[in-house]
Design an enzyme around this catalytic site. Structure first.
Site, PDB file in Angstrom:
ATOM      1  N   HIS A 174      49.667 -17.393  44.083  1.00  0.00           N
ATOM      2  CA  HIS A 174      49.544 -17.468  42.689  1.00  0.00           C
ATOM      3  C   HIS A 174      50.711 -17.004  41.796  1.00  0.00           C
ATOM      4  O   HIS A 174      50.872 -17.354  40.582  1.00  0.00           O
ATOM      5  CB  HIS A 174      48.156 -17.309  42.229  1.00  0.00           C
ATOM      6  CG  HIS A 174      46.965 -18.026  42.380  1.00  0.00           C
ATOM      7  ND1 HIS A 174      47.250 -19.495  41.988  1.00  0.00           N
ATOM      8  CD2 HIS A 174      45.730 -18.239  42.978  1.00  0.00           C
ATOM      9  CE1 HIS A 174      45.894 -19.851  42.246  1.00  0.00           C
ATOM     10  NE2 HIS A 174      45.234 -19.294  42.805  1.00  0.00           N
ATOM     11  N   GLU A 197      45.797 -24.375  42.156  1.00  0.00           N
ATOM     12  CA  GLU A 197      45.007 -24.067  43.365  1.00  0.00           C
ATOM     13  C   GLU A 197      45.415 -24.645  44.552  1.00  0.00           C
ATOM     14  O   GLU A 197      45.569 -24.350  45.733  1.00  0.00           O
ATOM     15  CB  GLU A 197      43.594 -24.249  42.849  1.00  0.00           C
ATOM     16  CG  GLU A 197      43.029 -23.416  42.088  1.00  0.00           C
ATOM     17  CD  GLU A 197      42.951 -21.941  42.212  1.00  0.00           C
ATOM     18  OE1 GLU A 197      43.402 -21.759  43.234  1.00  0.00           O
ATOM     19  OE2 GLU A 197      42.704 -21.290  41.238  1.00  0.00           O
ATOM     20  N   HIS A 253      46.612 -15.955  49.445  1.00  0.00           N
ATOM     21  CA  HIS A 253      46.308 -16.764  48.008  1.00  0.00           C
ATOM     22  C   HIS A 253      46.515 -16.175  46.898  1.00  0.00           C
ATOM     23  O   HIS A 253      47.294 -16.932  46.086  1.00  0.00           O
ATOM     24  CB  HIS A 253      44.862 -17.240  48.356  1.00  0.00           C
ATOM     25  CG  HIS A 253      44.572 -18.299  47.152  1.00  0.00           C
ATOM     26  ND1 HIS A 253      44.620 -19.411  47.289  1.00  0.00           N
ATOM     27  CD2 HIS A 253      43.936 -18.108  46.080  1.00  0.00           C
ATOM     28  CE1 HIS A 253      43.987 -20.133  46.436  1.00  0.00           C
ATOM     29  NE2 HIS A 253      43.735 -19.347  45.463  1.00  0.00           N
ATOM     30  N   GLU A 254      46.186 -15.213  46.480  1.00  0.00           N
ATOM     31  CA  GLU A 254      46.352 -14.590  45.206  1.00  0.00           C
ATOM     32  C   GLU A 254      47.724 -14.296  44.886  1.00  0.00           C
ATOM     33  O   GLU A 254      48.176 -14.517  43.975  1.00  0.00           O
ATOM     34  CB  GLU A 254      45.440 -13.280  45.179  1.00  0.00           C
ATOM     35  CG  GLU A 254      43.950 -13.435  45.277  1.00  0.00           C
ATOM     36  CD  GLU A 254      43.284 -14.543  44.912  1.00  0.00           C
ATOM     37  OE1 GLU A 254      43.519 -15.156  43.634  1.00  0.00           O
ATOM     38  OE2 GLU A 254      42.540 -15.097  45.195  1.00  0.00           O
TER      39      GLU A 254
HETATM   40 ZN   LIG Z   1      43.288 -19.529  43.861  1.00  0.00          ZN
END
Ligand SMILES: [Zn+2]
Length: 864
Positions: free
Chosen positions: A324, A343, A320-321
């Site tokens: 981004h 997100e 996830h990170e």
């Molecule tokens: Zn996030």
């Protein structure tokens, strides 16, 4: 003319580059040379150009003491009349004696003191105990999202105002300093013994909320570097974790995932280094700062003794990170009302990252229960639902962090997956690559995303005639909620498929007239294909469409299971069920996570528990048999089979399956008799708990208690959870008596963990609350406050729907209204919500369990 909302900057001055100099002071004793402990003196030099003629430069600063401001234009100082700070939107206004010239460059130099605060945002401090030395170590870290960069340095703190960041950080010699980019060297700080200046390379164009800094005594593990020779990937953590090798896994995975995303989008990660940092205290799970992502340590570190579910979670958070770094960092949302672009897209990307690194967990199957269904749940309730693109006025009404909810992440991610469903994977990938290439180093609104994906969708003829992607998607992102599809048989072979707004609570039918543009994929007996490609569309000006079904067929809507909709009344499903095995695993993953709320609340009383058990247990046991029986998974197995089996065992034992309990008893007794623990790590909690819960003599309870006293840290939590599962009133009371002693529990933190676990034991709720009332003074004395009571009440609230819990809590509040006034309110409102939930759904669900024969399409999915 577009009016600028009062809380936004007017963009009359546009920053190009920041040069930040800052010294976070973590120790006392430097008052005369640098400043007091927890101060962070610094300065920021901003290169900015004027976009409009203005006499006022407005930027952001919050809780910062400003010392001096100079504005320079072509080597000449422009006199500053005064500087004012405005509280509500944290504006800092520099009033000048003359107007800026549009198009010209200005240097704004501000010296200030900010603070290394206690609250975990902006620049903050926290501490941990070094396990090797026993010393308490302080460190400084940052969390800027959404509006906290302004607490560390004055800046134009909006995501669309991107600039290059450069920094020089003062630190003591025995600390490391980290910034978004790599260090370019350090030099001794003149006049301050034992301190150095560390300078860092300039970043790419980035938003202020992605700025990050760490000053700590951390060490690191480095990734092998073969996949990404141009980027150095490291994981930093307190030194005792590095010695245990706990950062090796995350460093390797981070490198693999960075290279996966880079290749997937043909858009490489642009900076020379990427660090993940594990910090002991962090308000959120993790934060994707450009080049320096910061994680709560439990979500980044992976030990030899970690379970498979832990490996999944760590990989999930890293995916996830790192996602981004493309969605959020490379292309940022123009403003926080478009935060789903960051997100939601990243939620989707997570699964691409996991699929490349841990395919053994079958991540796309997990998407259904982990994202799609949770997004639907929040979105179905008008009290929690809101449009994905947030309304500007609504945004102002709540704390900005409250908008980082399941709608932004999980509805957002599910809609991207739905788009991929009808566009196809290659087209979606091209669309996203086009969006990244066009918008990189800029900020975007949702129409930018739709425009780029539309170009690819039109080229590949994936959209209905005379329709753009924006036409299709706007209804999904600008309206709250989602449609429900119903299929109704008219006569023999005609089917009407209709749409209406789905609402989960009763008595709110006024919005049912809302419409969506819906892709519908179908499967029939003649064409049992489960591709997500739509067979037809229901347009946003249509209520229903008519279909002709071949004779004697079944029909399944949303056959690819990619659409963000629940389906009711799939036709002739029993026919379908006969043809297909009922034991498909993904059915269980989805069904069981959906049943969690029901289980928690139905477990409280036998009348409700029995029908649930009768409905669930035969199915669970059948699924366990189909996968090889209770002991199918051995030590050292990996991946999804382990997680699924753990989930099935958990349910089976919690539903008092005889087979499961017998299996658990055998394992624990064998441990007791031979001294050999042969329970796979992922099953330890459930096996120990089941053995304790069904132990009538107390023999197992005593054995587990004895083990707890001498167990290593890696086993303690499982054992304590097990003890808290006792169903015996006397043993529950004996555990409660331990919380103010040092016989069983090493310290107060263990006592809090015990209370948390006891909270999920419905049998223990009233006993625990009664114990609090009787021993109120002793507890307050021992813990120095009401914390243990609040912890226990919050843990039990999700499991309570009877009035007795409320009654006991009310009695507690009466013991000291002042202390409890606000702290027990969340537990009380949760119990009240449970009572309402049960009023709404309880009867229907009980009826459903009793009838036992209805099988919903939602629970069904082909493995892909
Ligand atoms: Zn996030």
């Amino acid at each position: 003319m577009i009016t600028v909302p009062k809380h936004r900057l007017h963009k009359s001055v546009i920053p190009q580059k920041y040069f930040l100099t800052i010294v976070p002071i973590l120790d006392p004793g430097f008052e005369d040379v640098l400043g007091a402990q927890w101060e962070a003196p610094g300065s920021v030099l901003v290169n900015a150009f004027a976009a409009k003629a203005t006499k006022t430069i407005t930027l952001h600063a919050k809780n910062i003491t400003i010392h001096n401001v100079t504005v320079i234009h072509k080597s000449e100082v422009i006199p500053v009349r005064n500087v004012s700070q405005h509280d509500r939107f944290s504006f800092m206004k520099i009033h000048l004696s003359q107007s800026l010239i549009p198009g010209d460059l200005y240097l704004i130099n501000i010296s200030f003191t900010s603070y290394v605060s206690e609250v975990l945002n902006g620049l903050f401090r926290s501490s941990y105990t070094n396990e090797d030395t026993g010393e308490q170590e302080w460190f400084a870290a940052t969390h800027m999202e959404a509006l906290h960069a302004r607490q560390m340095f004055p800046c134009f703190d909006e995501p669309n105002l991107k600039a290059v960041m450069q920094a020089k950080i003062g630190r003591r010699e025995d600390y490391v300093a980290l910034f978004n980019t790599e260090s370019t060297g350090n030099e001794t700080m003149q006049g301050v013994d034992g301190w150095v200046w560390e300078t860092f390379a300039p970043t790419v164009q980035m938003s202020t909320y992605l700025t990050a800094m760490i000053v700590a005594k951390f060490q690191y593990s480095e990734a092998p570097g073969k996949l990404l020779p141009e980027t150095r990937v490291r994981t930093y953590a307190p030194s005792h974790y590095i010695k245990q090798g706990a950062a090796v896994y995350s460093a390797e995975v981070a490198e693999r995932i960075l290279s996966t995303y880079g290749e997937y989008f043909k858009e490489k990660y642009p900076m020379k280094k990427f660090d993940c940092v594990a910090v002991p205290s962090f308000l959120y799970g993790a934060m994707e700062n450009y080049g320096l992502s910061i994680f709560r340590e439990t979500l980044l570190l992976h030990f030899n003794h970690s379970t498979e579910s832990k490996r999944y979670i760590v990989t999930n958070v890293i995916s996830h990170e790192l996602g981004h770094q493309w969605f959020g960092n490379l292309v940022s949302p123009e403003w926080w009302t478009n935060l789903w672009l960051s997100e939601g897209l990243t939620k989707f990307l997570e699964y691409i990252g996991m699929n490349a690194t841990i395919p053994e967990f079958e991540p796309w199957d997990i998407f259904i229960s982990e994202s799609l269904q949770l997004g639907l749940r929040l979105d179905a309730d008008p009290r929690t639902s809101h449009s994905l693109k947030i309304d500007e006025d609504a945004w102002l009404m709540k704390n900005e962090m409250e908008w980082f909810d399941d709608i932004a992440y999980k509805k957002g991610g599910s809609l991207i997956r739905m788009m991929q469903g009808f566009l196809s994977e290659p087209v979606m990938r091209k669309g996203l690559s086009r969006y990244l290439a066009r918008m990189k180093y800029k900020s975007a609104v949702q129409d930018d995303l739709f425009a780029d994906c539309d170009k690819e969708g039109q080229l590949a003829h994936k959209l209905p005639e005379n329709t753009t992607l924006k036409d299709v998607m706007s209804g999904w992102t600008l309206q709250a909620g989602f449609p429900l599809l119903r299929a109704k048989l008219n006569g023999e072979n005609n089917v009407t498929v209709s749409q209406e707004k789905y609402i989960s609570i009763r008595g709110s039918g006024s919005e049912r007239k809302m419409r969506w543009f819906i892709p519908v994929s179908i499967a029939t007996a003649r064409h049992p294909n489960f591709d997500p490609e739509p067979e037809f569309w229901i347009r946003n000006n249509e209520t229903s469409v008519e279909l002709r079904l071949p004779a004697n067929s079944w029909l399944i809507l949303n056959a690819g299971n990619t659409e963000y909709i629940p389906i009711q009344n799939a036709l002739n499903l029993t026919k379908y069920m006969k043809d297909h095995a009922e034991t498909e695993q993904v059915v269980w993953t989805s069904l069981l996570s959906m049943m969690k709320t029901a289980f928690k609340l139905f477990k409280e009383t036998d009348d409700e528990f029995t029908p649930l058990k009768k409905y669930m247990l035969p199915r669970i046991e059948k699924a366990i048999q189909a996968t090889g029986g209770f002991d199918a998974i051995k030590m050292n197995s990996t991946g999804m089979p382990v997680l699924r089996h753990a989930q099935l065992l958990d349910w089976a034992c919690n539903l008092y399956s005889r087979g499961c309990i017998q299996y658990a008893m055998e394992l624990v007794k064998s441990w007791k008799n031979t001294g050999q623990l042969t329970v796979p790590k992922d099953f330890q909690t459930v096996i120990f708990s089941a053995a304790v819960a069904s132990d009538s003599s107390g023999e197992i309870f005593d054995f587990i208690k004895q083990q707890y006293k001498t167990a290593e840290d890696t086993l303690k939590d499982q054992l304590l959870t097990a003890l808290s599962h006792s169903q015996d009133t006397g043993r529950i009371k004996s555990l409660l008596n331990e919380i103010t002693k040092r016989d069983l529990l090493g310290d107060n933190s263990e006592a809090l963990v015990l209370l948390q676990h006891l909270g999920s034991n419905a049998k223990a709720a009233d006993i625990t609350l009664q114990y609090f009332i009787e021993n109120f003074a002793t507890i307050i004395n021992h813990f120095g406050g009401i914390n243990p009571i609040v912890v226990a009440a919050n843990a039990m609230a999700p499991h309570l729907k009877s009035l007795s819990g409320l009654f006991f809590i009310d009695q507690l509040v009466q013991l000291n209204t002042e202390l409890f006034k606000t702290s027990l309110a969340p537990a009380v409102s949760r119990i009240r919500a449970n009572i309402m939930w049960f009023d709404d759904f309880g009867e229907d669900m009980l009826e459903f369990f009793e009838q036992n024969s209805i099988y919903q399409r939602d629970f069904y999915k082909r493995r892909v």
